[in-house]
Design a protein around this motif. Structure first.
Motif, PDB file in Angstrom:
ATOM      1  N   VAL A  52      -1.400 -18.193  29.365  1.00 48.32           N
ATOM      2  CA  VAL A  52      -2.467 -18.761  30.193  1.00 48.32           C
ATOM      3  C   VAL A  52      -2.183 -18.415  31.647  1.00 48.32           C
ATOM      4  O   VAL A  52      -1.081 -18.643  32.152  1.00 48.32           O
ATOM      5  N   LEU A  53      -3.189 -17.858  32.296  1.00 47.15           N
ATOM      6  CA  LEU A  53      -3.139 -17.552  33.719  1.00 47.15           C
ATOM      7  C   LEU A  53      -4.153 -18.484  34.375  1.00 47.15           C
ATOM      8  O   LEU A  53      -5.365 -18.297  34.253  1.00 47.15           O
ATOM      9  N   ARG A  73      -1.166 -28.272  22.298  1.00 45.65           N
ATOM     10  CA  ARG A  73      -1.837 -27.432  21.302  1.00 45.65           C
ATOM     11  C   ARG A  73      -0.987 -26.227  20.897  1.00 45.65           C
ATOM     12  O   ARG A  73      -0.887 -25.899  19.724  1.00 45.65           O
ATOM     13  N   TRP A  74      -0.397 -25.554  21.861  1.00 48.46           N
ATOM     14  CA  TRP A  74       0.342 -24.318  21.592  1.00 48.46           C
ATOM     15  C   TRP A  74       1.684 -24.356  22.326  1.00 48.46           C
ATOM     16  O   TRP A  74       1.809 -23.835  23.432  1.00 48.46           O
ATOM     17  N   PRO A  75       2.703 -24.973  21.708  1.00 46.02           N
ATOM     18  CA  PRO A  75       3.997 -25.178  22.388  1.00 46.02           C
ATOM     19  C   PRO A  75       4.683 -23.899  22.850  1.00 46.02           C
ATOM     20  O   PRO A  75       5.452 -23.931  23.805  1.00 46.02           O
ATOM     21  N   ARG A  76       4.420 -22.776  22.173  1.00 45.59           N
ATOM     22  CA  ARG A  76       5.080 -21.520  22.554  1.00 45.59           C
ATOM     23  C   ARG A  76       4.313 -20.755  23.627  1.00 45.59           C
ATOM     24  O   ARG A  76       4.737 -19.689  24.058  1.00 45.59           O
ATOM     25  N   CYS A  77       3.158 -21.274  24.029  1.00 46.62           N
ATOM     26  CA  CYS A  77       2.332 -20.592  25.029  1.00 46.62           C
ATOM     27  C   CYS A  77       3.064 -20.517  26.380  1.00 46.62           C
ATOM     28  O   CYS A  77       3.734 -21.461  26.794  1.00 46.62           O
ATOM     29  N   LYS A  78       2.930 -19.381  27.050  1.00 43.60           N
ATOM     30  CA  LYS A  78       3.533 -19.190  28.372  1.00 43.60           C
ATOM     31  C   LYS A  78       2.451 -19.322  29.454  1.00 43.60           C
ATOM     32  O   LYS A  78       1.339 -18.817  29.279  1.00 43.60           O
ATOM     33  N   VAL A  79       2.784 -19.974  30.538  1.00 46.67           N
ATOM     34  CA  VAL A  79       1.796 -20.298  31.567  1.00 46.67           C
ATOM     35  C   VAL A  79       2.217 -19.701  32.911  1.00 46.67           C
ATOM     36  O   VAL A  79       3.383 -19.785  33.308  1.00 46.67           O
ATOM     37  N   ILE A  80       1.242 -19.099  33.586  1.00 46.83           N
ATOM     38  CA  ILE A  80       1.436 -18.616  34.954  1.00 46.83           C
ATOM     39  C   ILE A  80       0.436 -19.377  35.828  1.00 46.83           C
ATOM     40  O   ILE A  80      -0.773 -19.355  35.570  1.00 46.83           O
ATOM     41  N   LEU A  81       0.941 -20.074  36.823  1.00 50.26           N
ATOM     42  CA  LEU A  81       0.100 -20.888  37.695  1.00 50.26           C
ATOM     43  C   LEU A  81      -0.269 -20.121  38.959  1.00 50.26           C
ATOM     44  O   LEU A  81       0.583 -19.462  39.569  1.00 50.26           O
ATOM     45  N   LEU A  82      -1.529 -20.216  39.340  1.00 51.78           N
ATOM     46  CA  LEU A  82      -2.023 -19.583  40.558  1.00 51.78           C
ATOM     47  C   LEU A  82      -2.527 -20.656  41.513  1.00 51.78           C
ATOM     48  O   LEU A  82      -3.156 -21.634  41.082  1.00 51.78           O
ATOM     49  N   ILE A 100       6.484 -22.645  31.724  1.00 49.15           N
ATOM     50  CA  ILE A 100       5.842 -22.039  32.897  1.00 49.15           C
ATOM     51  C   ILE A 100       6.676 -20.842  33.341  1.00 49.15           C
ATOM     52  O   ILE A 100       7.848 -20.967  33.665  1.00 49.15           O
ATOM     53  N   VAL A 101       6.061 -19.661  33.309  1.00 43.78           N
ATOM     54  CA  VAL A 101       6.775 -18.421  33.604  1.00 43.78           C
ATOM     55  C   VAL A 101       6.893 -18.177  35.099  1.00 43.78           C
ATOM     56  O   VAL A 101       7.918 -17.733  35.595  1.00 43.78           O
ATOM     57  N   ASP A 102       5.810 -18.500  35.829  1.00 43.17           N
ATOM     58  CA  ASP A 102       5.842 -18.217  37.272  1.00 43.17           C
ATOM     59  C   ASP A 102       4.818 -19.082  37.993  1.00 43.17           C
ATOM     60  O   ASP A 102       3.881 -19.615  37.392  1.00 43.17           O
ATOM     61  N   TYR A 103       5.033 -19.199  39.291  1.00 47.19           N
ATOM     62  CA  TYR A 103       4.156 -19.957  40.188  1.00 47.19           C
ATOM     63  C   TYR A 103       3.838 -19.012  41.324  1.00 47.19           C
ATOM     64  O   TYR A 103       4.725 -18.623  42.092  1.00 47.19           O
ATOM     65  N   ILE A 104       2.565 -18.562  41.419  1.00 44.20           N
ATOM     66  CA  ILE A 104       2.229 -17.473  42.332  1.00 44.20           C
ATOM     67  C   ILE A 104       1.105 -17.889  43.265  1.00 44.20           C
ATOM     68  O   ILE A 104       0.088 -18.462  42.840  1.00 44.20           O
ATOM     69  N   GLY A 114       0.369  -9.201  37.906  1.00 38.41           N
ATOM     70  CA  GLY A 114       0.543  -8.282  36.771  1.00 38.41           C
ATOM     71  C   GLY A 114       1.961  -8.279  36.245  1.00 38.41           C
ATOM     72  O   GLY A 114       2.190  -8.267  35.028  1.00 38.41           O
ATOM     73  N   VAL A 115       2.938  -8.293  37.160  1.00 35.04           N
ATOM     74  CA  VAL A 115       4.351  -8.327  36.750  1.00 35.04           C
ATOM     75  C   VAL A 115       4.652  -9.618  35.984  1.00 35.04           C
ATOM     76  O   VAL A 115       5.343  -9.607  34.955  1.00 35.04           O
ATOM     77  N   ALA A 116       4.111 -10.728  36.468  1.00 35.24           N
ATOM     78  CA  ALA A 116       4.337 -12.017  35.804  1.00 35.24           C
ATOM     79  C   ALA A 116       3.722 -12.034  34.412  1.00 35.24           C
ATOM     80  O   ALA A 116       4.310 -12.550  33.454  1.00 35.24           O
ATOM     81  N   VAL A 117       2.526 -11.475  34.274  1.00 32.79           N
ATOM     82  CA  VAL A 117       1.870 -11.421  32.965  1.00 32.79           C
ATOM     83  C   VAL A 117       2.681 -10.553  32.004  1.00 32.79           C
ATOM     84  O   VAL A 117       2.881 -10.913  30.838  1.00 32.79           O
ATOM     85  N   ASN A 118       3.177  -9.418  32.455  1.00 29.93           N
ATOM     86  CA  ASN A 118       4.006  -8.558  31.591  1.00 29.93           C
ATOM     87  C   ASN A 118       5.256  -9.301  31.139  1.00 29.93           C
ATOM     88  O   ASN A 118       5.673  -9.183  29.973  1.00 29.93           O
ATOM     89  N   ARG A 119       5.848 -10.056  32.052  1.00 31.67           N
ATOM     90  CA  ARG A 119       7.043 -10.820  31.690  1.00 31.67           C
ATOM     91  C   ARG A 119       6.708 -11.906  30.665  1.00 31.67           C
ATOM     92  O   ARG A 119       7.449 -12.123  29.702  1.00 31.67           O
ATOM     93  N   ALA A 120       5.570 -12.581  30.854  1.00 33.00           N
ATOM     94  CA  ALA A 120       5.165 -13.630  29.917  1.00 33.00           C
ATOM     95  C   ALA A 120       4.898 -13.055  28.522  1.00 33.00           C
ATOM     96  O   ALA A 120       5.320 -13.621  27.505  1.00 33.00           O
ATOM     97  N   LEU A 121       4.213 -11.913  28.464  1.00 36.50           N
ATOM     98  CA  LEU A 121       3.945 -11.274  27.173  1.00 36.50           C
ATOM     99  C   LEU A 121       5.235 -10.827  26.495  1.00 36.50           C
ATOM    100  O   LEU A 121       5.391 -10.947  25.280  1.00 36.50           O
ATOM    101  N   ALA A 122       6.163 -10.311  27.284  1.00 39.16           N
ATOM    102  CA  ALA A 122       7.461  -9.898  26.737  1.00 39.16           C
ATOM    103  C   ALA A 122       8.204 -11.102  26.152  1.00 39.16           C
ATOM    104  O   ALA A 122       8.841 -10.992  25.087  1.00 39.16           O
ATOM    105  N   MET A 123       8.117 -12.250  26.816  1.00 39.58           N
ATOM    106  CA  MET A 123       8.761 -13.462  26.309  1.00 39.58           C
ATOM    107  C   MET A 123       8.138 -13.910  24.993  1.00 39.58           C
ATOM    108  O   MET A 123       8.832 -14.297  24.050  1.00 39.58           O
ATOM    109  N   VAL A 124       6.800 -13.836  24.911  1.00 36.25           N
ATOM    110  CA  VAL A 124       6.105 -14.212  23.672  1.00 36.25           C
ATOM    111  C   VAL A 124       6.532 -13.294  22.536  1.00 36.25           C
ATOM    112  O   VAL A 124       6.854 -13.743  21.426  1.00 36.25           O
ATOM    113  N   LYS A 125       6.534 -11.992  22.787  1.00 33.62           N
ATOM    114  CA  LYS A 125       6.905 -11.024  21.752  1.00 33.62           C
ATOM    115  C   LYS A 125       8.346 -11.208  21.316  1.00 33.62           C
ATOM    116  O   LYS A 125       8.675 -11.100  20.130  1.00 33.62           O
TER     117      LYS A 125
END
Length: 555
Positions: A52-53, A73-82, A100-104, A114-125
């Motif tokens: 979630v962004l 709802r989704w405990p493994r979901c990664k969140v980036i706050l803007l 929460i992966v990052d606070y931007i 974009g870097v934060a989203v790539n990191r969040a997706l990598a964590m999910v995978k």
């Protein structure tokens, strides 16, 4: 397929982020949009979301409330706050949170997001990968390993020679079985002659397990050995010589055979004294390659069933030549024929498989031109042929059509008096008809499915056209739908949606007096500026320029 939800109450930000990540073409990532916190909750309720962004400050619900809803709802979901401004409380909680992966700050730019989203997706995978499950595998896999080993060894009795030569060693290694696929193996068959006090199936299964363990303990001193339950009252043992160090391999094999034969009596004694279970044993005289294991098991079974090893605690060392070679060969052909008919059935029922003709030719080569010489073997084969054919027709829903469109009723006339070649020709025609009808059906289904997708897209241009929404409409997994559609049509669903929207926008610009922002709404764009950029990128001109050109051309 992964999903990223972009949430903000400002459409220009949502559409801008969507455009940015669409251009980046994130692999196997579907982007879902929400223009309010309440819309985000609706998406979270209907779809599995991985990343979630989200904006922090929104009218209906602040970022922290949304975070609680995401976690519920989704405990493994990664969140980036803007956020548009620095807020210490949010930043502090973000640093302490595990999801929460990052606070931007929005002013930090797209690249940092974009870097934060790539990191969040990598964590999910990574969390979904086998490597992340290493601890679970170390704890749980040993519990099921014996069962997997047994399944593999029993499966060897059903494989063809070609299948046995492909990748068998890697299977042994994966399941930690101590065998070498290129070395000979000795087969042992134990049969419980009387169960005595062991009355229930559970007690007997437990006793078979105990007998196998005892035999492995005794024989394992000088061999590599594994026993598996063959049926409700017998065990099959696989025995190999250990790796030769300073000995000749042939002499080591002979010593292993003598040791194994000698220890069978001890196994019987243990079963009699400890388990009060009389055990008969039959073992191969020599070692054989894995390609001959199936035949050796049948030889030992024949020895047990025909009385050579029948009775209380009988012990037989069986040579492959002790049985009538013709009888053994006929039985091997019949059993292999039954296996190949099973493969034909599996291939006919599998929409992606085209292997049944190869299995059919192997089946044809098992027997002489006149078919099985033993009339009883022939009757068994005819029975399996009919069962395979009728089961496939029933499962494919083609039986009634086959009765009216083929010579299927002739199946009732087949017996030993019908020439073998006529029998084979009949079933080959039926199998070919089945495959042809199957292909016709799948082709119609493909066309129908593509039509349903096109109809839905063309009639819902102003609503949700996400991959997940379309997948729900046609009852398919989103990842599968994406791959299938591209493989079938040569283009992605998103490409088709863009084409339809462009054609529809051209039509509306040419034939109606709708304003550009009204056309934008009718095509599902929440931001007219985004539609403007979308149209210009696709056509090379703005919507108004296109309308002016077409109007001038008419004049």
């Amino acid at each position: 397929m992964y999903r990223m939800l972009i949430v903000d109450d400002e459409p220009i930000i949502v559409n801008g982020l969507n455009e940015y990540f669409t251009k980046k073409a994130l692999q196997d990532v579907e982007i879902v949009l929400a223009y309010s916190a309440l819309e985000a909750i609706s998406q979270l309720d209907s779809l599995k979301i991985d990343v979630v962004l989200s904006d922090i400050c929104m009218p209906e619900m602040d970022g922290m409330e949304l975070l609680d809803n995401i976690e519920a709802r989704w405990p493994r979901c990664k969140v980036i706050l803007l956020t548009g401004h620095d807020e210490f409380d949010y930043a502090h909680k973000a640093l302490r949170s595990s999801y929460i992966v990052d606070y931007i700050l929005k002013t930090e730019g797209m690249e940092k997001i974009g870097v934060a989203v790539n990191r969040a997706l990598a964590m999910v995978k990574d969390e979904l990968s086998v490597y992340h499950q290493k601890e679970w595998l170390q704890i749980e896999l040993p519990k099921v390993m014996p069962q997997l080993q047994c399944q593999l060894l029993l499966d060897l009795l059903r494989r063809t020679d070609i299948e046995l030569s492909r990748g068998l060693q890697s299977e042994f290694e994966a399941l930690k079985l101590p065998f070498k696929a290129d070395k000979a193996v000795m087969i042992i068959l134990f049969s419980v002659e009387s169960w005595g006090k062991y009355e229930t199936a559970q007690e007997r299964n437990l006793m078979l397990f105990a007998i196998g363990n005892a035999a492995e303990e005794l024989l394992g001193a000088k061999t590599n050995v594994k026993f598996v339950a063959y049926d409700h009252s017998s065990l099959i043992g696989f025995v190999q010589s250990p790796d030769p160090l300073f000995e000749n391999a042939q002499k080591l094999a002979e010593k292993t055979a003598k040791f194994t034969h000698g220890m069978l009596e001890t196994v019987q004694q243990v079963c009699r004294d400890l388990f009060e279970t009389p055990l008969s044993a039959a073992a191969s005289m020599l070692m054989h390659p894995f390609t001959e294991v199936k035949r050796e098991v049948q030889n030992l079974r024949l020895a047990i069933l025909n009385g050579q090893a029948k009775g209380v605690e009988r012990l037989s060392i069986v040579s492959s030549q002790e049985h009538n070679p013709k009888e053994s060969s006929d039985q091997y052909s019949r059993l292999t024929g039954q296996y190949l008919l099973g493969q034909i059935k599996q291939s006919l029922l599998d929409e992606s498989s085209k292997e049944w003709p190869q299995h059919f030719e192997k089946f044809r080569g098992l027997f002489p031109p006149d078919g099985p010489s033993d009339p009883f073997d022939r009757m068994i084969i005819l029975h399996y042929f009919a069962e395979t054919c009728l089961t496939c027709l029933e499962e494919l829903g083609l039986k009634d059509q086959a009765v009216s469109q083929t010579d299927l009723p002739r199946i009732l006339e087949f017996n030993n008096s019908v020439p073998w070649e006529q029998t084979l020709a009949f079933y080959q025609v039926i199998f070919e008809w089945m495959q042809h009808r199957r292909r016709e059906y799948l082709s119609r289904e493909e066309s129908h499915l593509i039509g349903r997708i096109a109809y839905f897209i063309q009639n819902h241009l102003d609503s949700d056209l996400s991959l997940s929404r379309i997948a729900r409409e046609v009852s398919l997994n989103p990842s599968y739908l994406s791959r299938w559609y591209k493989q079938t049509t040569g283009k992605g669903i998103s490409d088709y949606i863009q084409e339809v929207k462009i054609e529809k926008s051209k039509e509306l610009l040419q034939k109606t007096c709708y304003k550009v922002h009204e056309i934008s709404e009718k095509l599902g764009f929440t931001d007219p500026h985004y539609f403007f950029r979308f149209f210009k990128k696709a056509t090379g001109c703005t919507p108004q320029e296109f309308r002016n050109r077409t109007s001038a051309a008419k004049e």
